[in-house]
Design a protein around this motif. Structure first.
Motif, PDB file in Angstrom:
ATOM      1  N   PRO A 106       0.805  -1.227   0.000  1.00 18.54           N
ATOM      2  CA  PRO A 106       0.000   0.000   0.000  1.00 18.54           C
ATOM      3  C   PRO A 106       0.834   1.272   0.000  1.00 18.54           C
ATOM      4  N   SER A 107       1.986   1.249   0.681  1.00 18.80           N
ATOM      5  CA  SER A 107       2.823   2.454   0.714  1.00 18.80           C
ATOM      6  C   SER A 107       3.347   2.804  -0.670  1.00 18.80           C
ATOM      7  N   ARG A 108       3.676   1.788  -1.471  1.00 19.87           N
ATOM      8  CA  ARG A 108       4.125   2.062  -2.834  1.00 19.87           C
ATOM      9  C   ARG A 108       2.972   2.587  -3.685  1.00 19.87           C
ATOM     10  N   ALA A 109       1.789   2.039  -3.472  1.00 14.85           N
ATOM     11  CA  ALA A 109       0.617   2.544  -4.195  1.00 14.85           C
ATOM     12  C   ALA A 109       0.372   4.008  -3.851  1.00 14.85           C
ATOM     13  N   LYS A 110       0.585   4.350  -2.596  1.00 13.86           N
ATOM     14  CA  LYS A 110       0.408   5.731  -2.173  1.00 13.86           C
ATOM     15  C   LYS A 110       1.457   6.639  -2.808  1.00 13.86           C
ATOM     16  N   GLN A 111       2.673   6.137  -2.945  1.00 13.50           N
ATOM     17  CA  GLN A 111       3.721   6.914  -3.607  1.00 13.50           C
ATOM     18  C   GLN A 111       3.374   7.185  -5.063  1.00 13.50           C
ATOM     19  N   VAL A 112       2.769   6.199  -5.719  1.00 17.90           N
ATOM     20  CA  VAL A 112       2.359   6.389  -7.110  1.00 17.90           C
ATOM     21  C   VAL A 112       1.277   7.460  -7.198  1.00 17.90           C
ATOM     22  N   MET A 113       0.326   7.445  -6.261  1.00 15.76           N
ATOM     23  CA  MET A 113      -0.715   8.480  -6.255  1.00 15.76           C
ATOM     24  C   MET A 113      -0.100   9.864  -6.050  1.00 15.76           C
ATOM     25  N   LEU A 114       0.931   9.939  -5.214  1.00 15.54           N
ATOM     26  CA  LEU A 114       1.620  11.219  -5.011  1.00 15.54           C
ATOM     27  C   LEU A 114       2.327  11.672  -6.290  1.00 15.54           C
ATOM     28  N   CYS A 115       2.840  10.714  -7.065  1.00 13.63           N
ATOM     29  CA  CYS A 115       3.457  11.068  -8.353  1.00 13.63           C
ATOM     30  C   CYS A 115       2.420  11.683  -9.292  1.00 13.63           C
ATOM     31  N   PHE A 116       1.218  11.103  -9.325  1.00  9.43           N
ATOM     32  CA  PHE A 116       0.132  11.688 -10.113  1.00  9.43           C
ATOM     33  C   PHE A 116      -0.160  13.115  -9.640  1.00  9.43           C
ATOM     34  N   LEU A 117      -0.203  13.285  -8.335  1.00  6.39           N
ATOM     35  CA  LEU A 117      -0.488  14.596  -7.754  1.00  6.39           C
ATOM     36  C   LEU A 117       0.563  15.623  -8.172  1.00  6.39           C
ATOM     37  N   LEU A 118       1.838  15.263  -8.043  1.00  3.65           N
ATOM     38  CA  LEU A 118       2.920  16.187  -8.371  1.00  3.65           C
ATOM     39  C   LEU A 118       2.946  16.514  -9.864  1.00  3.65           C
ATOM     40  N   ALA A 119       2.735  15.494 -10.705  1.00  3.20           N
ATOM     41  CA  ALA A 119       2.721  15.729 -12.153  1.00  3.20           C
ATOM     42  C   ALA A 119       1.564  16.648 -12.540  1.00  3.20           C
ATOM     43  N   GLY A 120       0.393  16.408 -11.937  1.00  3.72           N
ATOM     44  CA  GLY A 120      -0.764  17.241 -12.237  1.00  3.72           C
ATOM     45  C   GLY A 120      -0.580  18.680 -11.797  1.00  3.72           C
ATOM     46  N   VAL A 121      -0.016  18.886 -10.602  1.00  2.99           N
ATOM     47  CA  VAL A 121       0.212  20.242 -10.104  1.00  2.99           C
ATOM     48  C   VAL A 121       1.228  20.969 -10.979  1.00  2.99           C
ATOM     49  N   TRP A 122       2.265  20.257 -11.392  1.00  2.00           N
ATOM     50  CA  TRP A 122       3.268  20.883 -12.253  1.00  2.00           C
ATOM     51  C   TRP A 122       2.636  21.340 -13.562  1.00  2.00           C
ATOM     52  N   GLN A 123       1.875  20.449 -14.218  1.00  2.00           N
ATOM     53  CA  GLN A 123       1.241  20.808 -15.482  1.00  2.00           C
ATOM     54  C   GLN A 123       0.229  21.940 -15.288  1.00  2.00           C
ATOM     55  N   ALA A 124      -0.532  21.878 -14.198  1.00  2.00           N
ATOM     56  CA  ALA A 124      -1.535  22.913 -13.927  1.00  2.00           C
ATOM     57  C   ALA A 124      -0.879  24.270 -13.691  1.00  2.00           C
TER      58      ALA A 124
END
Length: 438
Positions: A106-124
């Motif tokens: 689960p911790s790795r899955a959470k890290q992947v979700m954080l990657c989505f978050l960071l990529a989205g914020v950067w693009q936004a």
């Protein structure tokens, strides 16, 4: 991207060479479905005997004969583009399998979700800055800049779909941080609110707001529509399926609508999106005519397909005179996949996506682990939004979107398979995350 994905999968297979088959055994059906599709794309670009082409794909044979090609015929009417599509498809398969091998906790899955978050914020952030900065040329592709956010993408609808994928997984991340039990007293609720402000949830909520602003500034009609429709459907599913839910989930869903739609979006151009939706008509739009003219293509290449990536080359000979623009895509990914790959091969992909959606929805009901439940929520929302957007556009033709979507499909399958961490290990992770946020 392709070279890196190939190298990553080969490295993982080498590292886990003794256990790789056992690790992938629970996912054998999705992997087989995906692999058969890639193999079929490989077959499409192979030079086959003329008699075989005439038998399996008469329309491809007729086109080659009209061009006076007597040898080296392929099922694809544009083998060069199909080879390019083959490399991309194989790359997506490598990403898919790599995710299944890597995301084991689960911790790795959470890290992947954080990657989505960071990529989205950067693009936004970048897309909004560029649209509001008054620049005449973009910093990435040196294209003319309008008052529309496109980020590092050329096409605003690709940009909008990318943001929606990132938004969906970011909402899933926020769902994973919600309380899993009801709080009995006002003091406990106050403590929970203060904890929320200190452990980073408020920052995540700000990031979501930034992405919503950029999504609205993209002026993408279906990008915005697919996000809010998918969020509504997934929110209702979550309220119905998730066990031991608290008021936090309900509050989160309501706040997404109230804050994002009626407050933030109103300041950054939601009215312009509404104007585009209202002004949309069948007389003004030619996309419906593209679909209409492309249907005969589906009839001619229903079984074997015209070859992945061949739509732009073959459609001009089918389009009517009243379509004056050049369309390199069908503006309907369902139709384009069916034309290029054939209905049987496309059905394999659609079956894979449907299977992933089923596992994600099921995980919301059966999983007690808050992280995997949040992953399931985000994956459900992302798949639904992409499915809606694909009806009028071609979001999965962009490699970035397709790669992120492939990762989401892998996460959907992992929702019910990844085991819950021990209490001791989970406590260590929570402490580490708390120090990271502070």
């Amino acid at each position: 991207m392709e070279i890196y994905s190939f190298f990553m999968l080969v490295s993982l297979i080498w590292i886990h060479k003794e256990t790789v088959l056992e690790r992938l055994k629970p996912f054998r059906i999705p992997i087989i479905l995906f692999s058969i599709f890639v193999v079929w794309v490989w077959v499409q670009q192979l030079a086959l005997p003329v008699s075989v082409i005439e038998l399996v794909s008469p329309n491809s044979y007729a086109l080659f004969k009209s061009a006076e090609v007597g040898y080296g015929m392929t099922i694809s009417v544009d083998s060069t583009q199909t080879k390019t599509s083959l490399l991309k498809s194989a790359s997506y398969l490598c990403v898919f399998i790599s995710c299944l091998l890597l995301i084991t906790t689960p911790s790795r899955a959470k890290q992947v979700m954080l990657c989505f978050l960071l990529a989205g914020v950067w693009q936004a952030t970048y897309g909004s800055f560029e649209a509001l900065s008054g620049l005449s040329r973009s910093l990435v592709f040196d294209l003319p800049v309008k008052n529309i956010a496109t980020g590092t993408f050329v096409y605003r609808n690709h940009y909008a779909n990318f943001l929606v994928l990132c938004l969906s997984m970011s909402v899933g991340y926020l769902v994973s941080t919600l309380e899993t039990r009801s709080l009995p007293t006002n003091r406990a609720r106050l403590r929970s609110i203060l904890t929320t402000l200190l452990n980073g949830k408020a920052l995540v909520r700000v990031c979501l707001a930034i992405m919503v602003i950029a999504l609205v500034m993209s002026r993408s009609r279906m990008g915005n529509s697919s996000f809010f429709i998918a969020m509504t459907i997934t929110g209702l599913l979550g309220l119905y399926l998730i066990k031991n839910k608290t008021r936090g989930l309900t509050f989160l869903i309501i706040s997404m609508f109230v804050i994002d739609i009626f407050i933030l979006s109103a300041w950054f151009g939601l009215d312009k999106v509404q104007e585009r939706l209202v002004a949309t008509s069948l007389e003004q739009e030619s996309r419906d005519e593209v679909v209409r003219d492309a249907l005969p293509l589906l009839g001619d290449f229903a079984v074997t397909g015209s070859g992945m990536g061949s739509f732009y080359g073959i459609f001009p000979s089918y389009q009517s005179e009243n379509i004056r623009l050049f369309y390199d895509h069908a503006h309907n990914d369902y139709l384009q996949f069916a034309i290029e790959a054939g209905i049987p091969a496309s059905a394999l992909l659609f079956a894979l996506v449907a299977m992933c959606l089923y596992f994600a929805i099921r995980a919301m009901r059966v999983r007690a682990d808050s992280i995997m439940r949040g992953v399931a929520f985000g994956c459900t929302m992302a798949i639904l939004s992409a499915a809606i957007h694909m009806t009028v556009d071609f979001p999965l033709q962009a490699p970035a979107n397709a790669t992120y979507f492939t990762t989401i499909l892998a996460l959907s399958l992992l929702c019910t398979k990844v085991k819950r961490e021990s209490r001791r290990r989970r406590s260590k992770r929570h402490n580490a995350e708390g120090h990271l946020w502070l």
